[in-house]
Design an enzyme around this catalytic site. Structure first.
Site, PDB file in Angstrom:
ATOM      1  N   TYR A  33       0.828  -1.202   0.000  1.00 40.34           N
ATOM      2  CA  TYR A  33       0.000   0.000   0.000  1.00 40.34           C
ATOM      3  C   TYR A  33       0.862   1.252   0.000  1.00 40.34           C
ATOM      4  O   TYR A  33       2.077   1.188   0.216  1.00 40.34           O
ATOM      5  CB  TYR A  33      -0.966   0.001   1.200  1.00 40.34           C
ATOM      6  N   ARG A  52       8.446   4.045  -4.573  1.00 39.85           N
ATOM      7  CA  ARG A  52       8.476   3.060  -3.478  1.00 39.85           C
ATOM      8  C   ARG A  52       7.479   1.934  -3.737  1.00 39.85           C
ATOM      9  O   ARG A  52       7.759   0.766  -3.438  1.00 39.85           O
ATOM     10  CB  ARG A  52       8.187   3.732  -2.134  1.00 39.85           C
ATOM     11  N   ARG A 101      -8.082 -20.862  -1.738  1.00 37.37           N
ATOM     12  CA  ARG A 101      -6.976 -20.479  -0.852  1.00 37.37           C
ATOM     13  C   ARG A 101      -5.809 -21.432  -1.053  1.00 37.37           C
ATOM     14  O   ARG A 101      -5.995 -22.657  -1.043  1.00 37.37           O
ATOM     15  CB  ARG A 101      -7.453 -20.529   0.601  1.00 37.37           C
ATOM     16  N   LYS A 151       6.457  -2.054   1.969  1.00 33.69           N
ATOM     17  CA  LYS A 151       5.273  -1.463   2.616  1.00 33.69           C
ATOM     18  C   LYS A 151       4.076  -2.396   2.446  1.00 33.69           C
ATOM     19  O   LYS A 151       3.206  -2.170   1.591  1.00 33.69           O
ATOM     20  CB  LYS A 151       5.007  -0.071   2.040  1.00 33.69           C
ATOM     21  N   GLU A 183      11.506   2.375  14.602  1.00 30.22           N
ATOM     22  CA  GLU A 183      10.643   3.460  14.121  1.00 30.22           C
ATOM     23  C   GLU A 183       9.351   3.459  14.902  1.00 30.22           C
ATOM     24  O   GLU A 183       9.152   2.621  15.791  1.00 30.22           O
ATOM     25  CB  GLU A 183      10.386   3.286  12.611  1.00 30.22           C
TER      26      GLU A 183
HETATM   27  N1  PLP Z   1       7.444   3.773   9.084  1.00 24.38           N
HETATM   28  C1  PLP Z   1       6.331   3.026   9.059  1.00 24.38           C
HETATM   29  C2  PLP Z   1       6.332   1.703   9.769  1.00 24.38           C
HETATM   30  C3  PLP Z   1       5.186   3.469   8.398  1.00 24.38           C
HETATM   31  O1  PLP Z   1       4.072   2.709   8.386  1.00 24.38           O
HETATM   32  C4  PLP Z   1       5.217   4.736   7.764  1.00 24.38           C
HETATM   33  C5  PLP Z   1       4.043   5.246   7.047  1.00 24.38           C
HETATM   34  O2  PLP Z   1       3.027   4.620   6.970  1.00 24.38           O
HETATM   35  C6  PLP Z   1       6.398   5.492   7.825  1.00 24.38           C
HETATM   36  C7  PLP Z   1       7.498   4.973   8.485  1.00 24.38           C
HETATM   37  C8  PLP Z   1       6.493   6.847   7.170  1.00 24.38           C
HETATM   38  O3  PLP Z   1       6.558   6.717   5.783  1.00 24.38           O
HETATM   39  P1  PLP Z   1       6.058   7.906   4.829  1.00 24.38           P
HETATM   40  O4  PLP Z   1       6.835   9.114   5.230  1.00 24.38           O
HETATM   41  O5  PLP Z   1       6.413   7.429   3.474  1.00 24.38           O
HETATM   42  O6  PLP Z   1       4.593   8.053   5.075  1.00 24.38           O
END
Ligand code: PLP
Length: 287
Positions: A33, A52, A101, A151, A183
């Site tokens: 996403y 990305r 599935r 992501k 993070e």
């Molecule tokens: N880290 C994580 C785990 C995230 O889910 C996100 C955004 O959803 C970010 C960092 C920040 O990414 P961005 O600046 O691309 O939104």
């Protein structure tokens, strides 16, 4: 007003949009996403998100089901149809819905990817009161999988982390692995010591934030020093300032970590300044 959403080539009222129960996004979290923010009715850093997205798809061996140009057109059409001037566009691509599935990936020739986009209208996003008061965070163990640079829609642990924070009377959680902060649940994490901005370096351990890339660039252009290295929660508690970045929060000051106030317990000098620069530059470059 009923929101109009996009599903596999069609614009539909949200209550008529449907995805199969066999969709691998639903059964296996087999999907990726992006969230792109919207300021003044325009998309912030669409290019960064498109690049990305392509990387996430490549890492999961999924073919891009829609071109970058068409994706931009869909984003814009949704903003128009839903009259969004400030908010976000959410985009999700999954490996589609095979007949049954199965752990084995379906043949991409016979099982097309599922593409879903919807808008989130957030008037006042850039003027959030939280940016003035700052956020409180707690620290939790990072228990996610090892490819956080992709992501994916596997957001259960980050969602649980957010709930742990809420239960503790905080706004968010920073995750810690082997003693070092990775993070936030949905954002990148930073501390400030003197004139130096410290944030974990890019690797498979964190998402390569699009906002992070822009903010670090603006910081360097403003003659601030940036150090990309690991830091501990104890170091963070002794920092002058801390903040997070993400597409939906831009730059947001952090004023408390695990109950310890940073500095005066109010946003300091660096995070609000970076937020201002980021918003100004993003508005100028939005498409
Ligand atoms: N880290 C994580 C785990 C995230 O889910 C996100 C955004 O959803 C970010 C960092 C920040 O990414 P961005 O600046 O691309 O939104």
């Amino acid at each position: 007003m009923t929101r109009t959403v996009y599903v596999n080539g069609e614009y539909l009222p949200e209550d008529q949009a449907k995805v199969s129960i066999f969709d691998r996004g639903f059964l296996m979290a087999d999907g990726v996403y992006e969230v792109t923010s919207v300021l003044d009715g325009k998309l912030v850093d669409f290019d960064g998100h498109a690049v990305r997205l392509q990387r996430s798809l490549d890492e999961l061996h999924m073919a891009a089901p829609i071109s970058k140009e068409d994706l931009l057109a869909v984003h814009r059409e949704l903003l128009r149809l839903n009259d969004v001037t400030e908010g976000m566009v959410y985009l999700q691509i999954t490996r589609g819905a095979p007949d049954d599935r199965d752990f084995v990936f379906p043949d991409a020739e016979t099982t097309p990817a599922t593409v879903v986009l919807f808008t989130q209208n957030k008037p006042g996003l850039a003027n959030s009161p939280e940016a003035k008061s700052g956020m409180k965070i707690i620290s939790i163990e990072d228990m996610r999988w090892g490819r956080r640079d992709i992501k994916t829609v596997q957001l259960l642990y980050p969602s649980m982390g957010k709930m742990m924070a809420k239960k503790a009377g905080a706004d968010d959680a920073w995750m810690v692995q082997d003693g070092y902060v990775t993070e936030g649940t949905s954002n990148n994490a930073y501390i400030v010591k003197g004139n130096k901005i410290i944030t974990r370096a890019l690797s498979n351990d964190i998402l390569h934030g699009i906002t992070r890339a822009a903010v670090l660039r603006y910081a360097q252009e403003a003659q601030m020093e940036v150090e990309e290295r690991n830091f501990t929660i104890d170091e963070a508690k002794e920092a002058d300032e801390a903040f997070i970045t993400s597409a939906s929060t831009f730059v947001m000051p952090v004023v408390e970590i695990d109950g310890v106030s940073l500095g005066e317990g109010v946003p300091g000098r660096v995070a609000p300044r970076l937020r201002e620069i980021y918003l100004d530059e993003s508005r100028k470059a939005a498409v």
